[in-house]
Design a protein around this motif. Sequence first.
Motif, short mmCIF file in Angstrom:
data_model
loop_
_atom_site.label_atom_id
_atom_site.label_comp_id
_atom_site.label_asym_id
_atom_site.label_seq_id
_atom_site.Cartn_x
_atom_site.Cartn_y
_atom_site.Cartn_z
N ASN A 28 0.82 -1.22 0.00
CA ASN A 28 0.00 0.00 0.00
C ASN A 28 0.85 1.26 0.00
N VAL A 64 -7.30 2.15 -8.89
CA VAL A 64 -6.24 1.26 -8.40
C VAL A 64 -6.78 0.50 -7.19
N SER A 65 -6.79 -0.82 -7.27
CA SER A 65 -7.28 -1.60 -6.14
C SER A 65 -6.32 -2.74 -5.81
N THR A 77 -9.41 6.75 -8.04
CA THR A 77 -10.09 5.98 -6.99
C THR A 77 -9.15 4.89 -6.50
N LYS A 78 -9.07 4.75 -5.18
CA LYS A 78 -8.18 3.75 -4.58
C LYS A 78 -8.99 2.84 -3.66
N LYS A 79 -8.64 1.56 -3.69
CA LYS A 79 -9.32 0.61 -2.82
C LYS A 79 -8.31 -0.42 -2.34
N ILE A 136 2.43 1.81 -3.43
CA ILE A 136 1.45 2.33 -4.39
C ILE A 136 1.17 3.80 -4.13
N GLU A 137 0.99 4.17 -2.86
CA GLU A 137 0.73 5.57 -2.51
C GLU A 137 1.88 6.46 -2.96
N LEU A 180 1.75 6.88 -6.75
CA LEU A 180 0.64 7.74 -7.15
C LEU A 180 0.94 9.22 -6.88
#
Length: 362
Positions: free
Chosen positions: A221, A283-284, A243-245, A224-225, A228
């Motif tokens: 996580n 992005v999930s 959108t992030k999940k 990814i953050e 982004l």
Amino acid sequence: MTTVKDKLKERIKELTCLYEVTSIIANSDFDQIETSLEAIVYCLKNAWQFDEVTQVHLSLGDYTIQTEGFRDSMTMMDSNIKVFNKISGIIKVGYPEDRYFYADFLEEEKDLLNNVTIAIGNLLERKQIRESEAKVKRQMERTDRLHILGEITAGIAHELNTPLANILGFTELLKERIDDSGAVRDLDKIVENTIFSREIVKKLMFFACEMPQEMQPVELNKMIESTLKLLTPSLRTKNIKLTKKFGSDDIRLRADKVQFTQVLFNLVMNAIYYSPVKGTVGVSVVEKGKKIQICISDEGEGIDPKIEDKVFEPFFTTKPLGEGSGLGLSVVHGIISSHKGTIQHRPNKPKGTVFVLDFPKL
């Protein structure tokens, strides 16, 4: 009262229909299966006892065909079309509801309808098997091509590294010995282009999995953050909604940080590039059994089925000349493979593409 002659006549009609349906299926073109289904529908219409008023309806997924006078209110018998024991469609045969009852159907007609749906189901099963075999064959051919290209690429990359390093080194030495500002500017251009070429070589080595990896547990996580955040200006330029999940706060993966960041960067950049202004990029991350799945979606035009098998091939790109080298997704594919993962793509709904990445859990 039904006579023996009438029964024999009906039996001949049913057997003729079954023979014609068998012939239609035997000569079916898998690429134009709708034509065969249409022929079967009109063949069935002529097989029933009261064929002048008989109407037939066939539905299969999104495909529907029916004779002109068919209505949902008719007195009907039906039979499901099953493909690998799963109901995939239905055939309905009807009489006008104001003149006929269900008892007017013959038992032989019910048997005929069941036999026809079984035959159609068998046809569709063969079609799916053929498509599956063709897909496996294409994947094997693509894997072979990628393997060969990987070996060639690795050799080219190694051969280019030394001369590029020499060009860069000698150019820097020349800059120290030349006072002419124009010549220095030209030498700067040589340095700039050499560095650019070296980056291409690095991408080639990523594709060939020749870059040394430093595998370690990473917090997915956070990675990814961080990626982004680097892409915030690109998102802002096109007014893209992100959108992030995340399925869990602590998802860990064994990966090379640099290489994995490049995977995420390339895929999200592609999603931004192909999405329209004010579109949405998603992005999930979820945990599925023993796997970690990452999905990156866009709202672009999607991938044309004609080229879907080529998107991971090196030097293939749909971007205009000068905007893409065709190495991005092939590099991504190589890195993911080296991490024992897989990457696939599927259509996004209502439009666009979703890239699905699966990795083994730590």
